[in-house]
Design a protein around this motif. Structure first.
Motif, PDB file in Angstrom:
ATOM      1  N   HIS A 172      39.168  22.096  50.159  1.00  0.00           N
ATOM      2  CA  HIS A 172      39.623  23.477  50.341  1.00  0.00           C
ATOM      3  C   HIS A 172      40.759  23.545  51.357  1.00  0.00           C
ATOM      4  O   HIS A 172      41.759  24.226  51.139  1.00  0.00           O
ATOM      5  CB  HIS A 172      38.460  24.357  50.802  1.00  0.00           C
ATOM      6  CG  HIS A 172      37.418  24.545  49.752  1.00  0.00           C
ATOM      7  ND1 HIS A 172      36.390  25.454  49.878  1.00  0.00           N
ATOM      8  CD2 HIS A 172      37.225  23.957  48.547  1.00  0.00           C
ATOM      9  CE1 HIS A 172      35.614  25.419  48.802  1.00  0.00           C
ATOM     10  NE2 HIS A 172      36.104  24.501  47.993  1.00  0.00           N
ATOM     11  N   LEU A 173      40.601  22.836  52.467  1.00  0.00           N
ATOM     12  CA  LEU A 173      41.605  22.864  53.524  1.00  0.00           C
ATOM     13  C   LEU A 173      42.921  22.253  53.059  1.00  0.00           C
ATOM     14  O   LEU A 173      43.994  22.812  53.310  1.00  0.00           O
ATOM     15  CB  LEU A 173      41.072  22.126  54.756  1.00  0.00           C
ATOM     16  CG  LEU A 173      42.012  22.075  55.962  1.00  0.00           C
ATOM     17  CD1 LEU A 173      42.318  23.482  56.444  1.00  0.00           C
ATOM     18  CD2 LEU A 173      41.392  21.242  57.084  1.00  0.00           C
ATOM     19  N   VAL A 174      42.848  21.116  52.367  1.00  0.00           N
ATOM     20  CA  VAL A 174      44.074  20.467  51.879  1.00  0.00           C
ATOM     21  C   VAL A 174      44.793  21.362  50.872  1.00  0.00           C
ATOM     22  O   VAL A 174      46.026  21.511  50.918  1.00  0.00           O
ATOM     23  CB  VAL A 174      43.729  19.107  51.237  1.00  0.00           C
ATOM     24  CG1 VAL A 174      44.964  18.510  50.568  1.00  0.00           C
ATOM     25  CG2 VAL A 174      43.195  18.142  52.280  1.00  0.00           C
ATOM     26  N   ALA A 175      44.046  21.968  49.965  1.00  0.00           N
ATOM     27  CA  ALA A 175      44.652  22.860  48.971  1.00  0.00           C
ATOM     28  C   ALA A 175      45.294  24.070  49.637  1.00  0.00           C
ATOM     29  O   ALA A 175      46.393  24.497  49.255  1.00  0.00           O
ATOM     30  CB  ALA A 175      43.607  23.295  47.952  1.00  0.00           C
ATOM     31  N   LEU A 176      44.641  24.636  50.639  1.00  0.00           N
ATOM     32  CA  LEU A 176      45.203  25.793  51.340  1.00  0.00           C
ATOM     33  C   LEU A 176      46.478  25.416  52.084  1.00  0.00           C
ATOM     34  O   LEU A 176      47.455  26.175  52.075  1.00  0.00           O
ATOM     35  CB  LEU A 176      44.175  26.354  52.318  1.00  0.00           C
ATOM     36  CG  LEU A 176      43.034  27.176  51.716  1.00  0.00           C
ATOM     37  CD1 LEU A 176      42.034  27.569  52.795  1.00  0.00           C
ATOM     38  CD2 LEU A 176      43.579  28.425  51.027  1.00  0.00           C
ATOM     39  N   MET A 177      46.482  24.267  52.729  1.00  0.00           N
ATOM     40  CA  MET A 177      47.690  23.818  53.432  1.00  0.00           C
ATOM     41  C   MET A 177      48.835  23.588  52.460  1.00  0.00           C
ATOM     42  O   MET A 177      49.990  23.907  52.765  1.00  0.00           O
ATOM     43  CB  MET A 177      47.384  22.539  54.212  1.00  0.00           C
ATOM     44  CG  MET A 177      46.399  22.727  55.355  1.00  0.00           C
ATOM     45  SD  MET A 177      46.954  23.940  56.569  1.00  0.00           S
ATOM     46  CE  MET A 177      48.451  23.146  57.163  1.00  0.00           C
ATOM     47  N   ALA A 178      48.518  23.057  51.274  1.00  0.00           N
ATOM     48  CA  ALA A 178      49.555  22.864  50.261  1.00  0.00           C
ATOM     49  C   ALA A 178      50.102  24.201  49.779  1.00  0.00           C
ATOM     50  O   ALA A 178      51.311  24.365  49.564  1.00  0.00           O
ATOM     51  CB  ALA A 178      48.994  22.069  49.082  1.00  0.00           C
TER      52      ALA A 178
END
Length: 227
Positions: A172-178
């Motif tokens: 979730h965090l990686v997708a949000l940062m992307a």
């Protein structure tokens, strides 16, 4: 420990939290930071088709049990569905990496600036992380048992809602940062690819593992989870 219901609930919850929660957050947060965003629709269409196939395969054993009460063929049907899902996943991997790899070029371009490691360091890190995940999974199962006794929460609620959010928090965090960095192909790709991997790879592996250990790990979910 034969917590089949908890495993079933966590599988369904992982698919739902990734597809609905992660994708929705990426689109919402990305829209706050950027007026317009684009992503590779080919990857989305391919994964959407696979998820539709997975949805039908996962629904069949459940619907069969409810339509034919007292049946003893649900486990055999689950094995057949797991084999079909695994075959479809292997076909998709061949499609994505070999025959039609050019359609997924947009995803590769958004990985610019990411540190690259050799094969052996990556395998070593994956092995170490696998061992750590196994240890933490055992601790998590023990914590779930205590939580159910203290709070009275339903086991399926913990599996469908709580465990997927905690377990998939890194994705979730990686997708949000992307999404914040306007890399929507990467963000949406993470969300849909994660759902596809759970439905077509993790589910069959779980069924086969239960088969090997003599545990009745079928795909007969609770009717509410399937709906």
């Amino acid at each position: 420990k034969e917590k089949v219901e908890l495993v079933q609930a966590s599988l369904v919850g992982s698919i739902l939290s990734t597809l609905v929660l992660m994708t929705g957050l990426c689109l919402f947060v990305g829209g706050i930071y950027h007026k317009e965003q684009t992503f590779n629709n080919v990857a989305v269409v391919a994964n959407s088709g696979l998820l539709m196939v997975a949805c039908m395969a996962l629904s069949l054993p459940t619907m069969y049990v409810y339509l034919v009460p007292g049946t003893e063929n649900d486990l055999q049907m689950s094995y057949a569905a797991a084999v079909a899902l695994a075959v479809v996943y292997l076909q998709f991997l061949y499609y994505q990496t070999s025959t039609h790899s050019h359609l997924f070029v947009g995803l590769e371009e958004e990985f610019t600036g990411v540190a690259k490691f050799g094969l052996y360091p990556v395998l070593a890190m994956m092995g170490l992380l696998t061992v750590l995940m196994a240890v933490h999974s055992e601790l998590l199962v023990n914590a779930v048992e205590g939580t159910i006794k203290r709070t009275g929460m339903n086991e399926r609620f913990i599996g469908v809602i709580l465990l997927p959010i905690v377990g998939n928090s890194a994705e979730h965090l990686v997708a949000l940062m992307a999404a914040i960095r306007n890399k929507m192909s990467l963000a949406v790709g993470i969300a849909f690819a994660s759902c596809t991997q759970i439905a077509l790879f993790v589910v069959p592996v779980t069924v086969f593992a239960g088969w090997a250990m003599g545990i009745k790990m079928d795909l007969s979910f609770h009717l509410f989870e399937v709906v």
